[in-house]
Every structure is written in structure tokens, then in C-alpha cells.
Scaffold this motif. Structure first.
Motif, PDB file in Angstrom:
ATOM      1  N   TYR A   1      -4.259   3.358  -6.102  1.00 45.05           N
ATOM      2  CA  TYR A   1      -3.139   2.057  -5.866  1.00 45.05           C
ATOM      3  C   TYR A   1      -2.568   2.622  -4.042  1.00 45.05           C
ATOM      4  CZ  TYR A   1      -2.092   1.948 -10.820  1.00 45.05           C
ATOM      5  OH  TYR A   1      -2.519   1.960 -11.923  1.00 45.05           O
ATOM      6  N   THR A   2      -2.571   1.236  -3.700  1.00 52.33           N
ATOM      7  CA  THR A   2      -2.288   1.409  -1.938  1.00 52.33           C
ATOM      8  C   THR A   2      -0.595   1.243  -2.322  1.00 52.33           C
ATOM      9  OG1 THR A   2      -3.156  -0.771  -2.139  1.00 52.33           O
ATOM     10  CG2 THR A   2      -4.647   0.903  -1.324  1.00 52.33           C
TER      11      THR A   2
ATOM     12  N   ALA B   1       1.526   2.967   5.175  1.00 49.27           N
ATOM     13  CA  ALA B   1       0.722   3.057   4.434  1.00 49.27           C
ATOM     14  C   ALA B   1       1.396   4.172   4.072  1.00 49.27           C
ATOM     15  CB  ALA B   1      -0.661   3.215   4.637  1.00 49.27           C
ATOM     16  N   ILE B   2       2.124   4.236   2.706  1.00 48.95           N
ATOM     17  CA  ILE B   2       2.030   5.473   2.268  1.00 48.95           C
ATOM     18  C   ILE B   2       1.595   5.914   0.969  1.00 48.95           C
ATOM     19  CG2 ILE B   2       4.535   6.961   0.989  1.00 48.95           C
ATOM     20  CD1 ILE B   2       5.442   5.687   3.794  1.00 48.95           C
ATOM     21  N   ALA B   3       1.655   7.417   0.684  1.00 49.80           N
ATOM     22  CA  ALA B   3       0.809   8.450  -0.308  1.00 49.80           C
ATOM     23  C   ALA B   3       1.287   8.585  -1.612  1.00 49.80           C
ATOM     24  CB  ALA B   3       0.113   9.323   0.164  1.00 49.80           C
TER      25      ALA B   3
ATOM     26  N   ARG C   1      11.526   9.269  -0.006  1.00 50.84           N
ATOM     27  CA  ARG C   1      11.950   9.720   1.208  1.00 50.84           C
ATOM     28  C   ARG C   1      11.379   8.540   2.169  1.00 50.84           C
ATOM     29  NH1 ARG C   1      16.289  13.102   4.466  1.00 50.84           N
ATOM     30  NH2 ARG C   1      16.849  11.772   6.348  1.00 50.84           N
ATOM     31  N   VAL C   2      11.671   7.172   2.775  1.00 50.26           N
ATOM     32  CA  VAL C   2      10.989   6.822   4.521  1.00 50.26           C
ATOM     33  C   VAL C   2      11.786   6.498   5.120  1.00 50.26           C
ATOM     34  CG1 VAL C   2       9.566   4.423   4.932  1.00 50.26           C
ATOM     35  CG2 VAL C   2       9.229   5.528   2.322  1.00 50.26           C
ATOM     36  N   SER C   3      11.487   7.502   6.110  1.00 50.41           N
ATOM     37  CA  SER C   3      11.889   7.455   7.415  1.00 50.41           C
ATOM     38  C   SER C   3      11.651   5.910   8.325  1.00 50.41           C
ATOM     39  CB  SER C   3      13.093   8.471   7.898  1.00 50.41           C
ATOM     40  OG  SER C   3      13.558   9.055   6.789  1.00 50.41           O
ATOM     41  N   LEU C   4      12.835   5.810   9.582  1.00 51.03           N
ATOM     42  CA  LEU C   4      11.463   5.204  10.612  1.00 51.03           C
ATOM     43  C   LEU C   4      11.515   5.899  11.491  1.00 51.03           C
ATOM     44  CD1 LEU C   4      13.825   1.631  10.863  1.00 51.03           C
ATOM     45  CD2 LEU C   4      11.603   2.081   9.864  1.00 51.03           C
TER      46      LEU C   4
ATOM     47  N   THR D   1       8.621  14.920   2.619  1.00 52.17           N
ATOM     48  CA  THR D   1       8.036  12.865   2.933  1.00 52.17           C
ATOM     49  C   THR D   1       6.881  13.165   2.732  1.00 52.17           C
ATOM     50  OG1 THR D   1       9.985  13.294   5.004  1.00 52.17           O
ATOM     51  CG2 THR D   1       7.869  11.622   5.166  1.00 52.17           C
ATOM     52  N   PRO D   2       6.043  11.811   2.349  1.00 49.56           N
ATOM     53  CA  PRO D   2       4.607  11.748   2.042  1.00 49.56           C
ATOM     54  C   PRO D   2       3.538  11.822   3.094  1.00 49.56           C
ATOM     55  CG  PRO D   2       6.600  10.282   0.039  1.00 49.56           C
ATOM     56  CD  PRO D   2       7.297  10.732   1.723  1.00 49.56           C
ATOM     57  N   SER D   3       2.698  11.824   3.273  1.00 50.69           N
ATOM     58  CA  SER D   3       2.470  11.905   3.934  1.00 50.69           C
ATOM     59  C   SER D   3       1.347  10.398   4.139  1.00 50.69           C
ATOM     60  CB  SER D   3       0.266  13.007   3.770  1.00 50.69           C
ATOM     61  OG  SER D   3      -0.245  11.878   3.041  1.00 50.69           O
ATOM     62  N   SER D   4       1.383   9.904   4.901  1.00 53.22           N
ATOM     63  CA  SER D   4       1.010   8.710   5.716  1.00 53.22           C
ATOM     64  C   SER D   4      -0.601   7.985   6.266  1.00 53.22           C
ATOM     65  CB  SER D   4       2.120   8.406   7.211  1.00 53.22           C
ATOM     66  OG  SER D   4       2.997   7.812   6.866  1.00 53.22           O
TER      67      SER D   4
END
Length: 293
Positions: free
Chosen positions: A137-138, A155-157, A166-169, A281-284
Motif C-alpha cells: 500500500y502507498t 510519502a510515508i512508510a 507521528r508525522v512532523s513538518l 519516525t517512519p522513513s520516507s
């Protein structure tokens, strides 16, 4: 007889007086003493240390009113959506579904408004993701300004196991402007051919400035209790981020785990409150940053 009667009467008066004194003292001795000069982190009174009992307290989030203008709308839960030809989304159903850890309100007309405040130039979002990296899935996070200009896309792994990510700017992203609204999207596409619609969540975030009194209160509050100040002032994103970072530093702290459950329960996300917090933090897979026009 008269003297004996008087002696008996005096004896009974003394006995009854002593009994009344004992009865009147009993509830005073049994009642714990409350110390009004000491309070816990949430403003509640606590028992003195000699009582060896502490009153349980709960931190709740105070939802601020939605700002004037068009309602933000949004979607706090993912799930199957029908496409233009009546097909269901390719993402398999899960319980719970994809969920954004953000406050929401339900209006009388069944419209859901997903909206929260931040004080950060570059805040963090938290999402419960039910799918894992072994699935093809993407996943994508996107942010738009109030004129629908794209500010950020990433894009999030998928994580190793279902849980809260968590997703941060990043610092390369333009800072959020004060009193401006931004719309965010978190989307999972389970169909490589994109013939079926994705599952997604979306909402609106607004950056605000704290008043001097709140700034001073935060400066004089110990780190473990600052998140409660944010929650009480209606600053959701800093409340959640501060508490998440405390849990990251103290993963075995049962009290912090309970506070996490209390905070999420106050916005009716009890089913997410017990899910694993995946703090790395998930890799991009892809990174794209565009300046707002």
C-alpha cells in the motif's frame, strides 16, 4: 431518699455528658483532612500526606469554539468508501479503522468537524495506522494552505505493526502563519491500479499565539505537567505531542500511559488509547516540499 436521688441524678448527667462528647468526636477523628493549600497538577485538592491517600484526577481537553467562516468539515476515521462506479475501496476493513488523533465535533446535521489548534511553527500529527509494511500500500501526508495551495507532501512508510505513528513538518517547510487555517490529509491507497478510492482522514489546523499568562504558566510548570496546561487551554497538538514525548522517554511509566488514555478518551477515541505508540519516525519513500504561493 432525697439525697440519694440527687446523687443518682448527678451521676447520670456526668455519664450522659461523657457519652455525648465521645460521639461528637468520633466523626472528626474518622474524617480525613483536606489541605486547601496544596493542589495537584489539574487544580484539584488533595489529601494531606498524613492521610496517605490521593484523590484521583483526570486531565481533559477543552474544545475551543470553531472559528467563524465555513465549517472545517473533515474525517477523523477512515474506512471503505464507494467509488464513482459503486466499487468499494480496496483497503480491507479493520477495527479500528485508520484514525486521526485529533478532536472532532458532530453537528445536528450529521456534519463532522475535525479541527484543532497549535502554537508550533511546524507541528506534529499522530495517526493510528492499521496496516503494516508487508502490504503493498502507498501512504501519503499532505498539507494545504487556506487557498488550497500545496505546502507539503510526503510519502510515508507503513509501520512494522499496527499502531500510532507521528508525522512532523521538517525545518525546510515554511512555518505555519499565525491565525491561518491549513487543511491536512492522510491517505492510504490499497489499489495499485488506483481504480478504487483510498481510505483517508482529513481536518483543519490553525496556529495561534498564547497569551502572556499562559506562557508564564508553562514556564513555571514542571515538564511532566505541561501537557495538562495545553489541554486545558484548548491547544490540542502541543498537549498530545508533549505527552507522547514524555511516554517516549518513560515507556514503562504506568501513570503516563493512564494519562494518555484519559486524554484520548476526552475526545472519544477510547479505542485508540490502548494501541501501541510507535514513537520512531517512519522513513520516507518520497519527500516533496513546495513553498506556499
Amino acid at each position: 431518699m432525697n439525697s440519694n436521688s440527687q446523687l443518682i441524678k448527678r451521676f447520670l448527667v456526668v455519664v450522659l455528658s461523657c457519652t455525648s462528647l465521645v460521639v461528637s468526636l468520633t466523626p472528626v477523628l474518622a474524617k480525613p483532612t483536606i489541605d486547601s493549600s496544596h493542589s495537584d497538577a489539574y487544580g484539584g485538592l488533595r489529601l494531606r500526606s498524613d492521610a496517605k491517600t490521593t484523590l484521583a484526577q483526570t486531565t481533559t481537553y477543552n474544545q475551543p469554539p470553531i472559528p467563524p467562516g465555513p465549517p472545517p468539515g473533515g474525517r477523523v476515521r477512515g474506512g471503505a468508501k464507494r467509488g464513482p462506479i459503486g466499487t468499494l475501496a480496496a483497503c480491507p476493513p479493520t477495527n479500528p479503522d485508520l484514525t486521526a488523533l485529533v478532536p472532532f465535533t458532530e453537528e445536528d446535521n450529521s456534519v463532522i468537524n475535525v479541527w484543532g489548534q497549535t502554537t508550533a511553527e511546524r507541528p506534529s500529527w499522530f495517526f493510528y495506522v492499521p496496516y503494516t509494511k508487508d502490504l503493498p500500500y502507498t501512504v501519503e501526508f499532505a498539507l494545504q494552505d487556506q487557498d488550497s495551495n500545496e505546502v507539503y507532501r510526503k510519502a510515508i512508510a507503513l509501520p512494522d505493526k499496527p499502531g500510532v505513528i507521528r508525522v512532523s513538518l521538517p525545518t525546510t517547510t515554511p512555518a505555519l502563519a499565525v491565525d491561518k487555517q491549513y487543511r491536512w490529509f492522510f491517505t492510504i491507497s490499497c489499489d495499485k491500479e488506483k481504480n478504487s478510492p483510498p481510505t483517508f482522514v482529513e481536518g483543519v489546523i490553525q496556529r495561534v499565539e498564547l497569551n502572556p499568562a499562559t506562557v508564564k504558566e508553562l514556564q513555571t510548570t514542571e515538564p511532566r505537567k505541561r501537557y495538562a496546561v495545553y489541554a486545558q487551554k484548548g491547544i490540542w497538538y502541543e498537549a498530545l505531542t508533549t505527552l507522547a514525548e514524555l511516554r517516549q522517554k518513560n515507556p514503562q511509566d504506568a501513570a503516563l500511559q493512564a494519562e494518555w488514555q484519559n486524554l484520548l478518551g476526552s475526545i472519544r477515541l477510547n479505542d485508540i488509547a490502548t494501541k501501541p505508540l510507535l514513537l520512531e519516525t517512519p522513513s520516507s519513500a518520497q519527500l516533496k516540499v513546495l513553498k506556499a504561493e
